[in-house]
Design an enzyme around this catalytic site. Structure first.
Site, PDB file in Angstrom:
ATOM      1  N   CYS A  90     -13.653  23.517  40.126  1.00 45.99           N
ATOM      2  CA  CYS A  90     -13.698  22.061  40.326  1.00 45.99           C
ATOM      3  C   CYS A  90     -12.286  21.471  40.411  1.00 45.99           C
ATOM      4  CB  CYS A  90     -14.560  21.441  39.245  1.00 45.99           C
ATOM      5  SG  CYS A  90     -15.289  19.899  39.782  1.00 45.99           S
ATOM      6  N   HIS A 185     -19.120  24.128  38.414  1.00 44.50           N
ATOM      7  CA  HIS A 185     -18.911  24.721  37.082  1.00 44.50           C
ATOM      8  C   HIS A 185     -20.012  25.730  36.806  1.00 44.50           C
ATOM      9  CE1 HIS A 185     -16.266  21.341  35.635  1.00 44.50           C
ATOM     10  NE2 HIS A 185     -16.858  20.773  36.661  1.00 44.50           N
ATOM     11  N   GLU A 187     -19.540  27.354  33.591  1.00 44.17           N
ATOM     12  CA  GLU A 187     -19.245  27.607  32.173  1.00 44.17           C
ATOM     13  C   GLU A 187     -20.089  26.734  31.243  1.00 44.17           C
ATOM     14  OE1 GLU A 187     -17.418  25.866  34.170  1.00 44.17           O
ATOM     15  OE2 GLU A 187     -16.708  24.091  33.135  1.00 44.17           O
TER      16      GLU A 187
HETATM   17  N1  GLN Z   1     -13.230  15.047  41.187  1.00 44.37           N
HETATM   18  C1  GLN Z   1     -12.499  15.416  40.036  1.00 44.37           C
HETATM   19  C2  GLN Z   1     -11.004  15.343  40.299  1.00 44.37           C
HETATM   20  O1  GLN Z   1     -10.598  14.872  41.286  1.00 44.37           O
HETATM   21  C3  GLN Z   1     -12.854  16.820  39.612  1.00 44.37           C
HETATM   22  C4  GLN Z   1     -14.104  16.800  38.809  1.00 44.37           C
HETATM   23  C5  GLN Z   1     -14.333  18.020  37.972  1.00 44.37           C
HETATM   24  O2  GLN Z   1     -13.442  18.842  37.722  1.00 44.37           O
HETATM   25  N2  GLN Z   1     -15.515  18.138  37.428  1.00 44.37           N
HETATM   26  O3  GLN Z   1     -10.235  15.759  39.484  1.00 44.37           O
END
Ligand code: GLN
Length: 203
Positions: A90, A185, A187
Site C-alpha cells: 500500500c 494489505h 497482514e
Molecule cells: N493512500 C494512502 C497514501 O497515500 C495509502 C493507504 C494505505 O497505506 N493503506 O499514503
C-alpha cells in the site's frame, strides 16, 4: 506441532526489518514473529545494516515521506532496495514507485521499482474493501484475502515488472528483481501466504 516447528525453523535465520516510522508496522512484525523470523523495527539508518530484507508497510505516504527525510533514511533505503529484498504494501508500494501520477501532495517516492501509481486510486468510490484475489505464486494459482485501504492503483509497469495478481483486470501485486509490491494489505488477518512467498522466493 511438528509442522509448526519446521516452519519456525525455516525462517529463523532470516533477519527481516519493518520500516517503523509510521503506519501498520506492528501487524507485519506480529506475522513475521509468528513465522519465527528475526525481526527489527527500522527507525534509523544503522538498523538496516544487519538485515537481509525489509517490509515497507501501509500507512500514509505523505507522513512516511516526511519522516524518511527527518530520520535520514532516504539514501540508506534506496541503497538497501537496490540489492536486498523489499516488499512494499500500500503506502509502501507508493514509496517504491518510480513516479506518482496526480501527485498534489508532492510525495517523493524512492524510485526503486519501475511502476507509476495513483495514490488512493480506489479512494473516491470506496474507502476500503476486502476481496479475495487470484495470484500466481510459484507457478500456481493461489487465492489471497486482500484488504484495500485507500489503495494505490498502478498506471504504468516497466517491461521488467511482472504482474502476479490482478483485481478487476488491474495489476495489484507486482514483482521486479528483488522487489515485491502490493496495492493491498494481507497482514491484517492471519493469512501468511504472501509473506511466506516473499521470504521464500526473494531472500
Ligand atoms: N493512500 C494512502 C497514501 O497515500 C495509502 C493507504 C494505505 O497505506 N493503506 O499514503
Amino acid at each position: 506441532m511438528l509442522i509448526f516447528q519446521s516452519v519456525m525453523a525455516k525462517f529463523s535465520d532470516l533477519r527481516v526489518g519493518v520500516l517503523a516510522l509510521q503506519g501498520d508496522f506492528e501487524r507485519h512484525q506480529y506475522q513475521l514473529v509468528s513465522l519465527g523470523a528475526d525481526v527489527t523495527l527500522v527507525r534509523l539508518p544503522e538498523d538496516l545494516r544487519r538485515l537481509d530484507g525489509l517490509i515497507i508497510p501501509g500507512g500514509e505516504s505523505t507522513t512516511m515521506d516526511n519522516l524518511i527525510d527527518r530520520f535520514h533514511l532516504r539514501q540508506p533505503l534506496y541503497e538497501f532496495g537496490r540489492v536486498k529484498p523489499v516488499w512494499g504494501t500500500c503506502a509502501g508500494m507508493i514509496m517504491l514507485a518510480k513516479a506518482i501520477t496526480d501527485n498534489q501532495a508532492a510525495v517523493q517516492p524512492l524510485g526503486l521499482m519501475d511502476i507509476d501509481i495513483v495514490r488512493t486510486g480506489y479512494g473516491r468510490q470506496v474507502f476500503s474493501f476486502e476481496e479475495t484475489i487470484k495470484a500466481r505464486l510459484n507457478d500456481q494459482e493461489t487465492e489471497l484475502k486482500a484488504t484495500f485501504i485507500r489503495a494505490p492503483i498502478i498506471t504504468r509497469m516497466g517491461e521488467n515488472v511482472k504482474p502476479l495478481g490482478y483485481y478487476n483486470d488491474t495489476p495489484v501485486l507486482v514483482a521486479e528483481r528483488n522487489l515485491l509490491a502490493s496495492s493491498f494489505h494481507t497482514e491484517l488477518d492471519d493469512d501468511t501466504t504472501l509473506l511466506k512467498f516473499f521470504l521464500t522466493k526473494f531472500f
